[in-house]
Design a protein around this motif. Structure first.
Motif, PDB file in Angstrom:
ATOM      1  N   ASP A 213       5.025  -6.311  -0.774  1.00 15.34           N
ATOM      2  CA  ASP A 213       4.947  -7.529   0.040  1.00 15.34           C
ATOM      3  C   ASP A 213       5.193  -8.769  -0.818  1.00 15.34           C
ATOM      4  O   ASP A 213       4.305  -9.606  -0.995  1.00 15.34           O
ATOM      5  CB  ASP A 213       3.560  -7.635   0.706  1.00 15.34           C
ATOM      6  CG  ASP A 213       3.362  -6.578   1.778  1.00 15.34           C
ATOM      7  OD1 ASP A 213       4.266  -6.402   2.611  1.00 15.34           O
ATOM      8  OD2 ASP A 213       2.302  -5.929   1.773  1.00 15.34           O
TER       9      ASP A 213
ATOM     10  N   GLY B 108       4.761  -5.866   7.652  1.00 12.01           N
ATOM     11  CA  GLY B 108       4.850  -7.273   7.260  1.00 12.01           C
ATOM     12  C   GLY B 108       5.442  -8.176   8.318  1.00 12.01           C
ATOM     13  O   GLY B 108       6.037  -9.205   8.005  1.00 12.01           O
TER      14      GLY B 108
ATOM     15  N   GLU C  28       0.801  -1.222   0.000  1.00  9.57           N
ATOM     16  CA  GLU C  28       0.000   0.000   0.000  1.00  9.57           C
ATOM     17  C   GLU C  28       0.838   1.278   0.000  1.00  9.57           C
ATOM     18  O   GLU C  28       0.297   2.369  -0.098  1.00  9.57           O
ATOM     19  CB  GLU C  28      -0.935  -0.007   1.230  1.00  9.57           C
ATOM     20  CG  GLU C  28      -0.272   0.200   2.595  1.00  9.57           C
ATOM     21  CD  GLU C  28       0.350  -1.060   3.204  1.00  9.57           C
ATOM     22  OE1 GLU C  28       0.915  -1.879   2.453  1.00  9.57           O
ATOM     23  OE2 GLU C  28       0.300  -1.209   4.434  1.00  9.57           O
TER      24      GLU C  28
ATOM     25  N   ASP D 289       2.522 -11.153   5.327  1.00 11.53           N
ATOM     26  CA  ASP D 289       3.605 -10.822   6.261  1.00 11.53           C
ATOM     27  C   ASP D 289       4.758 -11.807   6.074  1.00 11.53           C
ATOM     28  O   ASP D 289       4.773 -12.887   6.660  1.00 11.53           O
ATOM     29  CB  ASP D 289       3.075 -10.841   7.701  1.00 11.53           C
ATOM     30  CG  ASP D 289       2.075  -9.718   7.929  1.00 11.53           C
ATOM     31  OD1 ASP D 289       2.158  -8.703   7.205  1.00 11.53           O
ATOM     32  OD2 ASP D 289       1.221  -9.858   8.818  1.00 11.53           O
TER      33      ASP D 289
HETATM   34 MG    MG Z   1       1.608  -4.876   5.664  1.00 10.21          MG
END
Ligand code: MG
Ligand code: AMP
Length: 418
Positions: free
Chosen positions: A231, A254, A191, A261
């Motif tokens: 990620d 993460g 994001e 994560d």
């Molecule tokens: Mg995250």
């Protein structure tokens, strides 16, 4: 409010002990004394000579044999002048005096100084004294501030303005110091966009890197921004490897249990022993501390702190925990800046995690009442670990122990200074 069971997680005290137990080898270097501000000394510094290096006049006035001015008024012959940086080349004889300036060496034979304020010139080469001389008065004897070979600055001391002046005085044009820890910051998250970019509707700006770089600089580190990464385990691994060229890598985001994560697993794959993976702290539960290699091997790439993506969590974990390792890497000792104050309002019982509540600590204003002896602690209406805006108003954290009972208004509490 009920929380998931956290009894299997380690507490903050335990995490502190784990971080403090790791051996570190700070790097030593030499820097010009004018560039050493804020660094810690890596060796004891000794006086290279006596200070002052000669019997020194502390006044502008006249150097006299005190026996000549045992009573006042008295008159002596002015046979010369000695300024700072010069000397009077022969021994002072009875009936003679020499005009002397602050910082000048005492002529041989002289054992007192009469300040110019207590003198009156009579003609070109005579002076009259209104008050008697006192033996040794206004003279700083050789070695009275420090003796040659005396310890003047201990190893580990932080070099501030006065300490730098001491180093300069004893001839340390270059000072042996511990290098600032080399620290890198990496943010992770699909994001994230860089702060100079306009985020899309579901994106956010990468504020964590800005915050951490500033915080780490304040903690005395040289910092490198490794930017942010999506990620994706492969991309994360490459970015982490880049960051591991530094002594300590900070990774944010993460770090917890979500399907996106990946950081803890990547760190394990890179050979890190994750000594802490979750903490009984609020905010900051998904905190990771990892170590690789030994203190004898290269320091670079040895330590990693994994911080939760939520900004206040990352802030708390850095201030409370990571700062301890950084202090030792910089050649110092971990330092906790606790302040005391009285609670402005009562507080509900605390949950099972040690809680860092943002507060404003304000020193008491003047006054003589008992209450004014203490500062006030005003808890802020903090909306959770993402609430940067409230953090930015705070100057301390009220640290509430696990399961602490309610606190009444006026309770004396400890707060951790930000
Ligand atoms: Mg995250
Ligand atoms: P995570 O720890 O990755 O689950 O992220 C927790 C929360 O922190 C999410 O709301 C993220 O959007 C936010 N977050 C993660 N990284 C950053 C960052 N670099 N700057 C600001 N917020 C972040």
């Amino acid at each position: 409010m009920s929380e998931p069971d956290v009894s299997n997680l380690i507490g903050v005290t335990q995490a502190v002990a784990i971080i403090d137990a790791v051996r570190v080898t700070p790097r030593v270097t030499r820097v010009p004394v004018v560039d050493a501000l804020g660094l810690r000394l890596a060796e004891n510094l000794l006086a290279d000579r006596d200070f002052p290096p000669f019997d020194k006049s502390q006044m502008d006035g006249y150097a006299v044999r005190s026996a000549d001015v045992a009573t006042a008024p008295a008159e002596l012959a002015v046979v010369g002048e000695v300024a700072a940086g010069t000397s009077f080349e022969r021994e002072l004889q009875p009936g003679e005096t020499v005009a002397i300036m602050t910082g000048a060496p005492m002529p041989a034979g002289a054992d007192g100084v009469i300040p110019v304020e207590d003198s009156e010139r009579v003609g070109d080469d005579r002076v009259r004294f209104a008050k008697p001389a006192v033996r040794g008065r206004y003279i700083a004897p050789r070695g009275s501030d420090a003796k040659e070979k005396q310890l003047v600055l201990p190893k580990g001391v932080r070099l501030d303005a006065a300490q730098l002046a001491v180093a300069a005085s004893v001839g340390a044009a270059e000072v042996p110091v511990f290098e600032r820890p080399r620290v890198a910051v990496l943010s992770t998250g699909d994001e994230l966009v860089p702060v100079e970019q306009t985020p899309g509707p579901h994106q956010i700006r990468n504020s964590n890197s800005v915050m951490l770089l500033a915080l780490l600089r304040k903690l005395g580190c040289q910092v490198t921004d490794v930017g942010s990464v999506r990620d994706d385990p492969e991309l994360i691994r490459a970015a982490i490897e880049e960051g591991l060229k530094h002594d300590v890598l900070f990774v944010t985001g993460g770090m917890s249990m979500g399907t996106h994560d990946h950081v803890p697993q990547v760190l394990k794959d890179l050979g890190f022993d994750l000594k802490v993976t979750k903490l009984r702290v609020k905010p900051g539960k998904p905190f990771v501390f990892g170590v690789r290699g030994t203190a004898e091997e290269a320091t670079a790439g040895r330590f990693v702190f994994g911080l939760p993506g939520n900004p206040v969590s990352g802030f708390v974990c850095t201030v409370r925990l990571a700062s301890r390792l950084l202090a030792r890497l910089a050649g110092g000792e971990p330092r906790e800046k606790w302040l005391a104050g009285r609670l402005e309002v009562g507080m509900a019982p605390n949950g099972p995690r040690e809680f860092y509540q943002p507060v404003i600590w304000s020193p008491a204003q003047g006054g003589t009442s008992a209450r004014s002896e203490f500062a006030n602690v005003t808890p802020l209406n903090w909306k959770g670990s993402a609430d940067l805006f409230t953090l930015a108003k705070a100057n301390a954290f009220l640290v509430r122990p696990e399961n602490e009972p309610p606190l009444a208004k006026g309770t004396l509490v400890r707060v951790l200074e930000i």
